[in-house]
Scaffold this motif. Structure first.
Motif, PDB file in Angstrom:
ATOM      1  N   ARG A 119      96.618 -10.146 -22.591  1.00 15.33           N
ATOM      2  CA  ARG A 119      96.520 -11.337 -23.441  1.00 15.33           C
ATOM      3  C   ARG A 119      97.783 -12.187 -23.336  1.00 15.33           C
ATOM      4  O   ARG A 119      97.721 -13.414 -23.308  1.00 15.33           O
ATOM      5  CB  ARG A 119      96.360 -10.930 -24.907  1.00 15.33           C
ATOM      6  CG  ARG A 119      95.015 -10.506 -25.335  1.00 15.33           C
ATOM      7  CD  ARG A 119      94.905 -10.442 -26.858  1.00 15.33           C
ATOM      8  NE  ARG A 119      96.042  -9.855 -27.520  1.00 15.33           N
ATOM      9  CZ  ARG A 119      96.104  -8.600 -28.001  1.00 15.33           C
ATOM     10  NH1 ARG A 119      95.075  -7.796 -27.863  1.00 15.33           N
ATOM     11  NH2 ARG A 119      97.161  -8.179 -28.616  1.00 15.33           N
ATOM     12  N   SER A 120      98.918 -11.543 -23.304  1.00 12.11           N
ATOM     13  CA  SER A 120     100.187 -12.267 -23.372  1.00 12.11           C
ATOM     14  C   SER A 120     100.697 -12.728 -22.005  1.00 12.11           C
ATOM     15  O   SER A 120     101.251 -13.813 -21.884  1.00 12.11           O
ATOM     16  CB  SER A 120     101.239 -11.386 -24.021  1.00 12.11           C
ATOM     17  OG  SER A 120     100.834 -10.981 -25.305  1.00 12.11           O
ATOM     18  N   LEU A 121     100.522 -11.886 -21.004  1.00 14.54           N
ATOM     19  CA  LEU A 121     101.102 -12.152 -19.698  1.00 14.54           C
ATOM     20  C   LEU A 121     100.066 -12.504 -18.642  1.00 14.54           C
ATOM     21  O   LEU A 121     100.423 -12.864 -17.522  1.00 14.54           O
ATOM     22  CB  LEU A 121     101.891 -10.932 -19.207  1.00 14.54           C
ATOM     23  CG  LEU A 121     102.966 -10.418 -20.160  1.00 14.54           C
ATOM     24  CD1 LEU A 121     103.546  -9.112 -19.632  1.00 14.54           C
ATOM     25  CD2 LEU A 121     104.046 -11.462 -20.359  1.00 14.54           C
ATOM     26  N   GLY A 122      98.794 -12.359 -18.996  1.00 16.31           N
ATOM     27  CA  GLY A 122      97.734 -12.647 -18.042  1.00 16.31           C
ATOM     28  C   GLY A 122      97.650 -11.620 -16.936  1.00 16.31           C
ATOM     29  O   GLY A 122      97.228 -11.918 -15.839  1.00 16.31           O
ATOM     30  N   THR A 123      98.066 -10.373 -17.250  1.00 15.34           N
ATOM     31  CA  THR A 123      98.027  -9.315 -16.248  1.00 15.34           C
ATOM     32  C   THR A 123      96.665  -8.638 -16.247  1.00 15.34           C
ATOM     33  O   THR A 123      95.950  -8.639 -17.251  1.00 15.34           O
ATOM     34  CB  THR A 123      99.111  -8.255 -16.503  1.00 15.34           C
ATOM     35  OG1 THR A 123      98.931  -7.722 -17.813  1.00 15.34           O
ATOM     36  CG2 THR A 123     100.500  -8.849 -16.377  1.00 15.34           C
ATOM     37  N   PRO A 124      96.289  -8.031 -15.134  1.00 12.15           N
ATOM     38  CA  PRO A 124      95.014  -7.320 -15.073  1.00 12.15           C
ATOM     39  C   PRO A 124      94.984  -6.173 -16.085  1.00 12.15           C
ATOM     40  O   PRO A 124      96.011  -5.663 -16.489  1.00 12.15           O
ATOM     41  CB  PRO A 124      94.979  -6.759 -13.652  1.00 12.15           C
ATOM     42  CG  PRO A 124      95.987  -7.530 -12.882  1.00 12.15           C
ATOM     43  CD  PRO A 124      97.003  -8.006 -13.878  1.00 12.15           C
ATOM     44  N   GLY A 125      93.768  -5.797 -16.466  1.00  6.41           N
ATOM     45  CA  GLY A 125      93.612  -4.685 -17.407  1.00  6.41           C
ATOM     46  C   GLY A 125      93.386  -5.153 -18.827  1.00  6.41           C
ATOM     47  O   GLY A 125      93.311  -4.353 -19.737  1.00  6.41           O
ATOM     48  N   ALA A 126      93.321  -6.470 -19.001  1.00  7.99           N
ATOM     49  CA  ALA A 126      93.147  -6.992 -20.351  1.00  7.99           C
ATOM     50  C   ALA A 126      91.740  -6.801 -20.832  1.00  7.99           C
ATOM     51  O   ALA A 126      90.804  -6.832 -20.092  1.00  7.99           O
ATOM     52  CB  ALA A 126      93.512  -8.467 -20.396  1.00  7.99           C
ATOM     53  N   LEU A 135      98.611  -1.237 -24.781  1.00  7.80           N
ATOM     54  CA  LEU A 135      99.682  -1.999 -24.136  1.00  7.80           C
ATOM     55  C   LEU A 135      99.121  -2.850 -23.002  1.00  7.80           C
ATOM     56  O   LEU A 135      99.505  -4.019 -22.848  1.00  7.80           O
ATOM     57  CB  LEU A 135     100.762  -1.054 -23.615  1.00  7.80           C
ATOM     58  CG  LEU A 135     101.984  -1.704 -22.974  1.00  7.80           C
ATOM     59  CD1 LEU A 135     102.699  -2.644 -23.948  1.00  7.80           C
ATOM     60  CD2 LEU A 135     102.937  -0.623 -22.467  1.00  7.80           C
ATOM     61  N   GLU A 136      98.187  -2.309 -22.237  1.00  2.00           N
ATOM     62  CA  GLU A 136      97.553  -3.092 -21.170  1.00  2.00           C
ATOM     63  C   GLU A 136      96.815  -4.304 -21.740  1.00  2.00           C
ATOM     64  O   GLU A 136      96.887  -5.397 -21.182  1.00  2.00           O
ATOM     65  CB  GLU A 136      96.585  -2.223 -20.372  1.00  2.00           C
ATOM     66  CG  GLU A 136      97.254  -1.276 -19.420  1.00  2.00           C
ATOM     67  CD  GLU A 136      96.257  -0.445 -18.630  1.00  2.00           C
ATOM     68  OE1 GLU A 136      95.072  -0.849 -18.529  1.00  2.00           O
ATOM     69  OE2 GLU A 136      96.656   0.608 -18.118  1.00  2.00           O
ATOM     70  N   ARG A 137      96.096  -4.109 -22.860  1.00  2.00           N
ATOM     71  CA  ARG A 137      95.385  -5.240 -23.477  1.00  2.00           C
ATOM     72  C   ARG A 137      96.352  -6.304 -23.963  1.00  2.00           C
ATOM     73  O   ARG A 137      96.134  -7.498 -23.759  1.00  2.00           O
ATOM     74  CB  ARG A 137      94.496  -4.752 -24.625  1.00  2.00           C
ATOM     75  CG  ARG A 137      93.233  -4.047 -24.169  1.00  2.00           C
ATOM     76  CD  ARG A 137      92.247  -3.844 -25.309  1.00  2.00           C
ATOM     77  NE  ARG A 137      92.776  -3.040 -26.405  1.00  2.00           N
ATOM     78  CZ  ARG A 137      92.731  -1.705 -26.475  1.00  2.00           C
ATOM     79  NH1 ARG A 137      92.177  -1.016 -25.495  1.00  2.00           N
ATOM     80  NH2 ARG A 137      93.210  -1.077 -27.520  1.00  2.00           N
ATOM     81  N   VAL A 138      97.423  -5.872 -24.614  1.00  2.00           N
ATOM     82  CA  VAL A 138      98.416  -6.831 -25.108  1.00  2.00           C
ATOM     83  C   VAL A 138      99.066  -7.572 -23.943  1.00  2.00           C
ATOM     84  O   VAL A 138      99.222  -8.797 -23.984  1.00  2.00           O
ATOM     85  CB  VAL A 138      99.479  -6.122 -25.984  1.00  2.00           C
ATOM     86  CG1 VAL A 138     100.651  -7.047 -26.288  1.00  2.00           C
ATOM     87  CG2 VAL A 138      98.851  -5.605 -27.265  1.00  2.00           C
ATOM     88  N   ALA A 139      99.417  -6.849 -22.885  1.00  2.00           N
ATOM     89  CA  ALA A 139     100.017  -7.494 -21.716  1.00  2.00           C
ATOM     90  C   ALA A 139      99.032  -8.471 -21.079  1.00  2.00           C
ATOM     91  O   ALA A 139      99.431  -9.573 -20.668  1.00  2.00           O
ATOM     92  CB  ALA A 139     100.454  -6.439 -20.696  1.00  2.00           C
TER      93      ALA A 139
END
Length: 116
Positions: A109-116, A103-107
Motif C-alpha cells: 500500500r505504501s511503497l507499491g511493492t508486490p505482495g500487496a 508487513l507485505e500488505r503495508v509495504a
C-alpha cells in the motif's frame, strides 16, 4: 539470515521472542483470557514510557528539566517493538507469518511493492 558487522549470522528475532514468551508463560500469575488481555495492555505501558522519555529528552517538564537522552527514547521504542512482538506471539503461534504477511500488505500500500 543477515550478518552482524563482525560477520556472525544474526539470530532470528522471532526465535528470541519465542524464548521470551516461554519465559513469561512460566512465571505468569494470571492465565487465560485475562492474562492475554493483560499482555496486550502492557503495550500501553511501554508507549507511555516512550512519551516520558521524549518529554524528558526535550526538557518539556519545567519542574524536572532534561531527564532522558535520545538513546533512552531509542531503548523505549525497542521495548515497544519487543512487547508488541510478544503480544502477537501470545495471541497466535503463527506470529512470524502473520506479521510477515501484514508487513507485505503495508509495504504494498505504501511503497507499491508486490505482495500487496
Amino acid at each position: 539470515m543477515s550478518e552482524d558487522p563482525a560477520g556472525t549470522p544474526a539470530a532470528d528475532p522471532w526465535d528470541t521472542i519465542d524464548d521470551l514468551c516461554e519465559w513469561l508463560e512460566a512465571g505468569r500469575p494470571v492465565g487465560g483470557r485475562e492474562g492475554l488481555l493483560l499482555r496486550m495492555l502492557k503495550l500501553s505501558e511501554e508507549v507511555g514510557e516512550v512519551a516520558e522519555a521524549v518529554i524528558g529528552a526535550t526538557g518539556q517538564n519545567p519542574r524536572k528539566g532534561t531527564t532522558h537522552t535520545w538513546e533512552d527514547v531509542e531503548a523505549e521504542l525497542c521495548d515497544v517493538v519487543i512487547t508488541a512482538m510478544v503480544a502477537l506471539r501470545t495471541l497466535t503461534p503463527g506470529a512470524r507469518d502473520v506479521f510477515g504477511r501484514h508487513l507485505e500488505r503495508v509495504a504494498g500500500r505504501s511503497l507499491g511493492t508486490p505482495g500487496a
